[in-house]
Design a protein around this motif. Sequence first.
Motif, mmCIF file in Angstrom:
data_model
loop_
_atom_site.group_PDB
_atom_site.id
_atom_site.type_symbol
_atom_site.label_atom_id
_atom_site.label_comp_id
_atom_site.label_asym_id
_atom_site.label_seq_id
_atom_site.Cartn_x
_atom_site.Cartn_y
_atom_site.Cartn_z
ATOM 1 N N ASP A 66 1.001 -1.018 0.205
ATOM 2 C CA ASP A 66 0.085 0.071 0.081
ATOM 3 C C ASP A 66 0.738 1.347 0.017
ATOM 4 O O ASP A 66 0.523 2.362 0.263
ATOM 5 N N MET A 67 1.991 1.197 -0.182
ATOM 6 C CA MET A 67 2.988 2.287 -0.328
ATOM 7 C C MET A 67 3.356 2.839 -1.511
ATOM 8 O O MET A 67 3.634 1.967 -2.707
ATOM 9 N N THR A 68 3.309 4.167 -1.969
ATOM 10 C CA THR A 68 3.898 4.441 -3.403
ATOM 11 C C THR A 68 5.486 4.548 -3.313
ATOM 12 O O THR A 68 6.213 4.564 -2.300
ATOM 13 N N PHE A 69 5.976 4.602 -4.574
ATOM 14 C CA PHE A 69 7.604 4.910 -4.833
ATOM 15 C C PHE A 69 8.044 6.176 -3.961
ATOM 16 O O PHE A 69 9.002 6.216 -3.372
ATOM 17 N N ILE A 70 7.178 6.967 -3.964
ATOM 18 C CA ILE A 70 7.351 8.371 -3.361
ATOM 19 C C ILE A 70 7.619 8.075 -1.780
ATOM 20 O O ILE A 70 8.742 8.704 -1.462
ATOM 21 N N GLN A 71 6.969 7.708 -1.217
ATOM 22 C CA GLN A 71 6.906 7.481 -0.008
ATOM 23 C C GLN A 71 7.891 6.233 0.436
ATOM 24 O O GLN A 71 8.630 6.572 1.457
ATOM 25 N N ALA A 72 8.131 5.395 -0.439
ATOM 26 C CA ALA A 72 9.260 4.465 -0.075
ATOM 27 C C ALA A 72 10.645 5.064 -0.323
ATOM 28 O O ALA A 72 11.666 4.587 0.411
ATOM 29 N N ALA A 73 10.815 6.216 -1.149
ATOM 30 C CA ALA A 73 12.074 6.665 -1.166
ATOM 31 C C ALA A 73 12.488 7.152 0.035
ATOM 32 O O ALA A 73 14.031 7.641 -0.096
ATOM 33 N N ALA A 74 11.699 7.713 0.772
ATOM 34 C CA ALA A 74 11.948 8.470 2.039
ATOM 35 C C ALA A 74 12.376 7.543 3.218
ATOM 36 O O ALA A 74 12.654 8.129 4.146
ATOM 37 N N ILE A 75 12.539 5.980 2.925
ATOM 38 C CA ILE A 75 12.766 5.299 4.091
ATOM 39 C C ILE A 75 14.159 4.818 4.213
ATOM 40 O O ILE A 75 14.889 4.983 5.217
ATOM 41 N N PRO A 76 14.827 4.410 3.305
ATOM 42 C CA PRO A 76 15.981 3.636 3.379
ATOM 43 C C PRO A 76 17.313 4.442 4.134
ATOM 44 O O PRO A 76 17.553 3.761 5.398
ATOM 45 N N GLU A 77 17.871 5.341 3.565
ATOM 46 C CA GLU A 77 18.815 6.066 4.518
ATOM 47 C C GLU A 77 18.507 6.671 5.521
ATOM 48 O O GLU A 77 19.039 6.505 6.789
ATOM 49 N N PRO A 128 7.528 -4.697 8.672
ATOM 50 C CA PRO A 128 6.134 -5.089 8.758
ATOM 51 C C PRO A 128 5.358 -3.854 9.409
ATOM 52 O O PRO A 128 4.076 -3.835 9.302
ATOM 53 N N TYR A 129 5.929 -3.149 10.246
ATOM 54 C CA TYR A 129 4.899 -2.110 10.875
ATOM 55 C C TYR A 129 4.621 -0.960 10.053
ATOM 56 O O TYR A 129 3.854 -0.008 9.936
ATOM 57 N N PHE A 130 5.195 -0.824 8.768
ATOM 58 C CA PHE A 130 4.546 0.118 7.713
ATOM 59 C C PHE A 130 3.453 -0.324 6.932
ATOM 60 O O PHE A 130 3.017 0.411 6.347
ATOM 61 N N SER A 131 3.083 -1.592 7.114
ATOM 62 C CA SER A 131 1.942 -1.995 6.244
ATOM 63 C C SER A 131 0.585 -1.684 7.121
ATOM 64 O O SER A 131 0.478 -1.225 8.083
ATOM 65 N N GLU A 132 -0.467 -1.268 6.114
ATOM 66 C CA GLU A 132 -1.514 -0.700 6.554
ATOM 67 C C GLU A 132 -2.081 -1.996 7.476
ATOM 68 O O GLU A 132 -2.209 -3.144 7.365
ATOM 69 N N GLY A 133 -2.694 -1.414 8.574
ATOM 70 C CA GLY A 133 -3.061 -2.112 9.869
ATOM 71 C C GLY A 133 -2.468 -2.830 10.872
ATOM 72 O O GLY A 133 -2.775 -3.009 11.874
ATOM 73 N N ALA A 134 -1.183 -2.246 10.847
ATOM 74 C CA ALA A 134 -0.097 -2.815 11.906
ATOM 75 C C ALA A 134 -0.237 -1.844 12.983
ATOM 76 O O ALA A 134 -0.494 -0.574 12.779
ATOM 77 N N SER A 135 0.186 -2.496 14.112
ATOM 78 C CA SER A 135 -0.092 -1.461 15.212
ATOM 79 C C SER A 135 1.258 -2.052 16.203
ATOM 80 O O SER A 135 1.601 -3.170 16.596
ATOM 81 N N PRO A 136 2.124 -0.734 16.256
ATOM 82 C CA PRO A 136 1.939 0.454 15.926
ATOM 83 C C PRO A 136 2.114 0.680 14.379
ATOM 84 O O PRO A 136 3.194 -0.294 13.984
ATOM 85 N N HIS A 137 1.608 1.698 14.032
ATOM 86 C CA HIS A 137 1.891 1.887 12.357
ATOM 87 C C HIS A 137 3.064 2.882 12.171
ATOM 88 O O HIS A 137 2.945 4.287 12.722
ATOM 89 N N LEU A 138 4.028 2.503 11.629
ATOM 90 C CA LEU A 138 5.053 3.638 11.300
ATOM 91 C C LEU A 138 4.823 4.170 9.797
ATOM 92 O O LEU A 138 4.051 3.433 8.970
#
Length: 454
Positions: free
Chosen positions: A232-243, A407-417
Amino acid sequence: MNQLQALLNDSLIRTKHVENAALIDIREKKVCASTFGFNVPPENALSLIYAFSKNLLQVRRGGLDFKQKYYKCVRADEHSIYLQNPDGGLIVVKTKTFILVATYEVGMYPSVCVEAVEKLGKRTYFDCPGGPENLYVKKVMKPSPGEGEVLLKVSASALNRADLLQRKGKYPPPKGASDILGLEASGSVAGLGPGCKGRWKIGDSVMALLSGGGQAEYVAVPEGFLMPIPNDMTFIQAAAIPEAWLTAFQLLHFVVKVQKGESVLIHAGASGVGMAAVQLVRLAEAVPIVTAGTQEKLKATANAGAAAGFNYKTEDFSEKVLEFTQGSGVDIILDCVGGSYWEKNLNCLRTDGRWIIYGLLSGGEVHGDLLSKLLSKRASIHTSLLRSRDKEYKERLVKAFTEDVLPYFSEGASPHLQPFVDSVYPLHEIAEAHRIMEENKNIGKIVVEIPASS
């Protein structure tokens, strides 16, 4: 043979597919070096100079004549012109001092000679350290994945302070890394190098930790540096994660080993690393406290989960931290500021606390008796950089993050990152993106969208 002639021969004649080349001095308005037998008429040299200064639109529409041959324009901008005819191609590249014109074989992609042009550019204008105005987009060779590497077709990348420092000439890439900016990227798997272990397949949506090269259309990545993008994550959102997230995760779990119930002071709390750290501290059931320079930024950190936040511009954060912790101080400090904060950091650090330095925004010089105060609290200083870590370390880090946090980035995870994206800039506006970060205006990550080739 003069120096420019030697440089031209070394840079271009050895480059596969390039046939001939010449350098034109813009100020002198004449050819100053050329490969053997490649004579550029004076009127052609002038027309190439004027193509950039006066006639770029005309060249785009009508092409140009060079050495009594007509060339159709394929692409033209303020830095480069690509032209073709049935017999071959012509590339014209403008630097601050010179114009380079080179011919290449029929049917070849124009970038075959740009790799050589880069060598010349280090002497003139390309990749010259300085301000954001020195940044521009250019064609380079498409990378080929090596042993155990994956070719990533990049959809988005993101800015980091390291990009700004590298642009200024203060933070060169590690040995063997690409000198193209970009320490993280998201996109699709476009190719697999020999020896890949079969985890990834063509078309997989992934995000990657990089040592460089992310702000390009393609980048080759060790397969162990890739992570799957949640559905459920876009490429734009995903680019903000790794580093940013891997930096924060490394600091908290690989370096200082945060424990449940500990308090963590996070400087630059509204930065990409800061916003990630706030959420990761919460995930570890510890207490995040932040500093930031505006009320808007403090509000954003509170929404991300910060238990308290203090404006370092208007109040003494060390006194406020002591007040919040009822005089005991914090267990951990994540510090990207450095020298100017040392005394306040030690003032609000708990006895036996851990202070980790991962950046020096205010410089590294310390004035005062740091060691005595550090010793009196039995405190420890740790330092850490991620970019220069070896391949095995990064693979362990990516694996641990993928298993324990992703796994906490996925929709419905708690807590949700969630990654916080401040703004999105197309690649051709990269200079403006740098200016925004340099002025500390962003909350969370600045993402750069990479256009697909036409």
